[in-house]
Design a protein around this motif. Sequence first.
Motif, PDB file in Angstrom:
ATOM      1  N   THR A   1     -25.703  -2.902 -16.168  1.00 55.25           N
ATOM      2  CA  THR A   1     -25.942  -3.857 -15.082  1.00 55.25           C
ATOM      3  C   THR A   1     -25.463  -5.263 -15.422  1.00 55.25           C
ATOM      4  O   THR A   1     -25.560  -6.156 -14.591  1.00 55.25           O
ATOM      5  CB  THR A   1     -27.441  -3.910 -14.722  1.00 55.25           C
ATOM      6  OG1 THR A   1     -28.202  -4.178 -15.893  1.00 55.25           O
ATOM      7  CG2 THR A   1     -27.888  -2.595 -14.104  1.00 55.25           C
ATOM      8  N   THR A   2     -24.974  -5.467 -16.638  1.00 55.64           N
ATOM      9  CA  THR A   2     -24.257  -6.693 -16.976  1.00 55.64           C
ATOM     10  C   THR A   2     -22.773  -6.342 -16.983  1.00 55.64           C
ATOM     11  O   THR A   2     -22.309  -5.610 -17.861  1.00 55.64           O
ATOM     12  CB  THR A   2     -24.688  -7.259 -18.337  1.00 55.64           C
ATOM     13  OG1 THR A   2     -26.080  -7.590 -18.296  1.00 55.64           O
ATOM     14  CG2 THR A   2     -23.900  -8.514 -18.678  1.00 55.64           C
ATOM     15  N   LEU A   3     -22.061  -6.833 -15.983  1.00 52.91           N
ATOM     16  CA  LEU A   3     -20.678  -6.419 -15.760  1.00 52.91           C
ATOM     17  C   LEU A   3     -19.719  -7.547 -16.095  1.00 52.91           C
ATOM     18  O   LEU A   3     -20.042  -8.725 -15.941  1.00 52.91           O
ATOM     19  CB  LEU A   3     -20.484  -6.001 -14.299  1.00 52.91           C
ATOM     20  CG  LEU A   3     -21.370  -4.852 -13.802  1.00 52.91           C
ATOM     21  CD1 LEU A   3     -21.225  -4.693 -12.295  1.00 52.91           C
ATOM     22  CD2 LEU A   3     -20.993  -3.553 -14.513  1.00 52.91           C
ATOM     23  N   CYS A   4     -18.543  -7.164 -16.541  1.00 52.50           N
ATOM     24  CA  CYS A   4     -17.499  -8.111 -16.876  1.00 52.50           C
ATOM     25  C   CYS A   4     -16.422  -8.057 -15.807  1.00 52.50           C
ATOM     26  O   CYS A   4     -16.156  -6.995 -15.227  1.00 52.50           O
ATOM     27  CB  CYS A   4     -16.910  -7.748 -18.240  1.00 52.50           C
ATOM     28  SG  CYS A   4     -15.566  -8.803 -18.784  1.00 52.50           S
ATOM     29  N   ALA A   5     -15.797  -9.205 -15.525  1.00 50.50           N
ATOM     30  CA  ALA A   5     -14.763  -9.262 -14.490  1.00 50.50           C
ATOM     31  C   ALA A   5     -13.561  -8.384 -14.816  1.00 50.50           C
ATOM     32  O   ALA A   5     -12.763  -8.071 -13.929  1.00 50.50           O
ATOM     33  CB  ALA A   5     -14.310 -10.706 -14.287  1.00 50.50           C
ATOM     34  N   THR A   6     -13.430  -7.974 -16.070  1.00 51.27           N
ATOM     35  CA  THR A   6     -12.305  -7.119 -16.463  1.00 51.27           C
ATOM     36  C   THR A   6     -12.726  -5.667 -16.683  1.00 51.27           C
ATOM     37  O   THR A   6     -11.922  -4.854 -17.135  1.00 51.27           O
ATOM     38  CB  THR A   6     -11.661  -7.658 -17.752  1.00 51.27           C
ATOM     39  OG1 THR A   6     -12.663  -7.760 -18.783  1.00 51.27           O
ATOM     40  CG2 THR A   6     -11.046  -9.025 -17.516  1.00 51.27           C
ATOM     41  N   ASP A   7     -13.973  -5.335 -16.364  1.00 49.06           N
ATOM     42  CA  ASP A   7     -14.463  -3.975 -16.567  1.00 49.06           C
ATOM     43  C   ASP A   7     -13.750  -2.967 -15.666  1.00 49.06           C
ATOM     44  O   ASP A   7     -13.511  -3.238 -14.480  1.00 49.06           O
ATOM     45  CB  ASP A   7     -15.964  -3.894 -16.290  1.00 49.06           C
ATOM     46  CG  ASP A   7     -16.799  -4.273 -17.495  1.00 49.06           C
ATOM     47  OD1 ASP A   7     -17.991  -4.583 -17.308  1.00 49.06           O
ATOM     48  OD2 ASP A   7     -16.267  -4.240 -18.626  1.00 49.06           O
ATOM     49  N   VAL A   8     -13.462  -1.805 -16.228  1.00 51.20           N
ATOM     50  CA  VAL A   8     -12.915  -0.686 -15.454  1.00 51.20           C
ATOM     51  C   VAL A   8     -13.679   0.579 -15.838  1.00 51.20           C
ATOM     52  O   VAL A   8     -14.334   0.643 -16.874  1.00 51.20           O
ATOM     53  CB  VAL A   8     -11.400  -0.489 -15.698  1.00 51.20           C
ATOM     54  CG1 VAL A   8     -10.616  -1.686 -15.195  1.00 51.20           C
ATOM     55  CG2 VAL A   8     -11.115  -0.242 -17.177  1.00 51.20           C
ATOM     56  N   ASN A   9     -13.608   1.575 -14.967  1.00 53.32           N
ATOM     57  CA  ASN A   9     -14.201   2.894 -15.234  1.00 53.32           C
ATOM     58  C   ASN A   9     -15.698   2.824 -15.524  1.00 53.32           C
ATOM     59  O   ASN A   9     -16.208   3.497 -16.422  1.00 53.32           O
ATOM     60  CB  ASN A   9     -13.482   3.589 -16.405  1.00 53.32           C
ATOM     61  CG  ASN A   9     -12.011   3.785 -16.145  1.00 53.32           C
ATOM     62  OD1 ASN A   9     -11.599   4.055 -15.021  1.00 53.32           O
ATOM     63  ND2 ASN A   9     -11.193   3.644 -17.190  1.00 53.32           N
ATOM     64  N   ILE A  10     -16.405   2.010 -14.731  1.00 56.76           N
ATOM     65  CA  ILE A  10     -17.861   1.943 -14.860  1.00 56.76           C
ATOM     66  C   ILE A  10     -18.462   3.113 -14.086  1.00 56.76           C
ATOM     67  O   ILE A  10     -18.237   3.267 -12.886  1.00 56.76           O
ATOM     68  CB  ILE A  10     -18.406   0.612 -14.325  1.00 56.76           C
ATOM     69  CG1 ILE A  10     -17.779  -0.560 -15.080  1.00 56.76           C
ATOM     70  CG2 ILE A  10     -19.925   0.565 -14.441  1.00 56.76           C
ATOM     71  CD1 ILE A  10     -18.062  -0.564 -16.565  1.00 56.76           C
ATOM     72  N   LYS A  11     -19.260   3.900 -14.750  1.00 59.95           N
ATOM     73  CA  LYS A  11     -19.822   5.118 -14.152  1.00 59.95           C
ATOM     74  C   LYS A  11     -21.078   4.792 -13.345  1.00 59.95           C
ATOM     75  O   LYS A  11     -21.949   4.059 -13.807  1.00 59.95           O
ATOM     76  CB  LYS A  11     -20.157   6.131 -15.246  1.00 59.95           C
ATOM     77  CG  LYS A  11     -20.694   7.465 -14.746  1.00 59.95           C
ATOM     78  CD  LYS A  11     -20.962   8.402 -15.920  1.00 59.95           C
ATOM     79  CE  LYS A  11     -21.524   9.731 -15.459  1.00 59.95           C
ATOM     80  NZ  LYS A  11     -21.790  10.630 -16.621  1.00 59.95           N
ATOM     81  N   ILE A  12     -21.156   5.345 -12.147  1.00 59.06           N
ATOM     82  CA  ILE A  12     -22.338   5.174 -11.304  1.00 59.06           C
ATOM     83  C   ILE A  12     -22.607   6.507 -10.601  1.00 59.06           C
ATOM     84  O   ILE A  12     -21.670   7.197 -10.178  1.00 59.06           O
ATOM     85  CB  ILE A  12     -22.145   4.017 -10.295  1.00 59.06           C
ATOM     86  CG1 ILE A  12     -23.457   3.715  -9.552  1.00 59.06           C
ATOM     87  CG2 ILE A  12     -21.012   4.292  -9.339  1.00 59.06           C
ATOM     88  CD1 ILE A  12     -23.406   2.405  -8.764  1.00 59.06           C
ATOM     89  N   SER A  13     -23.875   6.896 -10.510  1.00 60.14           N
ATOM     90  CA  SER A  13     -24.237   8.205  -9.965  1.00 60.14           C
ATOM     91  C   SER A  13     -25.388   8.090  -8.981  1.00 60.14           C
ATOM     92  O   SER A  13     -26.181   7.145  -9.033  1.00 60.14           O
ATOM     93  CB  SER A  13     -24.641   9.161 -11.100  1.00 60.14           C
ATOM     94  OG  SER A  13     -23.598   9.310 -12.048  1.00 60.14           O
ATOM     95  N   GLY A  14     -25.480   9.069  -8.098  1.00 58.33           N
ATOM     96  CA  GLY A  14     -26.571   9.098  -7.134  1.00 58.33           C
ATOM     97  C   GLY A  14     -26.355  10.178  -6.097  1.00 58.33           C
ATOM     98  O   GLY A  14     -25.514  11.066  -6.262  1.00 58.33           O
TER      99      GLY A  14
END
Length: 319
Positions: free
Chosen positions: A89-102
């Motif tokens: 939940t702390t994200l970086c402006a250059t982050d990629v491939n962040i996994k999210i499920s639901g």
Amino acid sequence: VLPNGNVLFVCATGPDFGDSEAYFFETDGFVYRAVTPALNDYVPYAYNMLVLPTGEIFMTPPSSIYTPSRAQKRYEVAWQPVIASIEKTTLCATDVNIKISGTLFNGMTAGAAYGDDAQAATNYPLVRITNTASLHVFYCRTHDHSSMAVQDTTSTVTTYFDVNRDIETGASTLVVVANGIPSQPIAVTILKTCAVQPTTMQPTLSSSVQPTVNPTNHQDLLVCGSSGEFSLFHLSCPTSETISSIVFASYGLPSGSIGSCGSFQESAVCHASTSLAVVESVCLNQNSCSIYVTNNKFKMDPCGGDVKRLFVSARCAEV
């Protein structure tokens, strides 16, 4: 398909679909109601529709937006996507491939359909991040969905998102959107650069709290929070303390930022006079409180047509 489940469609007045005048209708399957789009100058077969993440309908030709009424955007709670987990939940402006499920990440329908030569299905999740201070909205590219099945309320769907490189930093909220219907928001923090490795975390309620402590008098602890319309506002004091007074409360278009806690100001043109009474009734003498930010909760709409917000500052006192 509109967020409320009704169907918007175009039809012809006669047997020659290519030369007939176009008419638009909305139906719930029982009642048919004539509606008027922004532009209606083409033959029926020419029109294509796309459901936008806002719940509006993008229509061609020419490019125009059909804006549903508030009632048309009112969806069933059971149709909302539900976020079960997010990689961090702390994200970086250059982050990629962040996994999210639901669940229900693909919505209840494909969104739109045309026929033999054009399709505009939107049965896939989008990630939308809203900066808490500015209320500016940023969409993140999603990819590699584990499923695109609709009306599946039990199976977990996993997708990955890349953070928008132009995103604003600071406290924000994140939702998953499918066919114009958002999930409940979770709180995230956006940084320009990240120095820590991702860890699996459970989502938390949307909140933005900036405590300011007077070191000479702990009872002067000031906590602030904000949340946009149709989201969950949350405010809390440290353990063993309760909210002793509400210093500021405004539902409407207040100004200020969470980073400068205590400097909020009411809008001269959009402020609900019930703001203070509503917040006091829910939060006073509580360690924490939550308010779903809607016109109904504040018993008035201080400025129709605008997306409003709630800003609150309060003092905590030891029990």
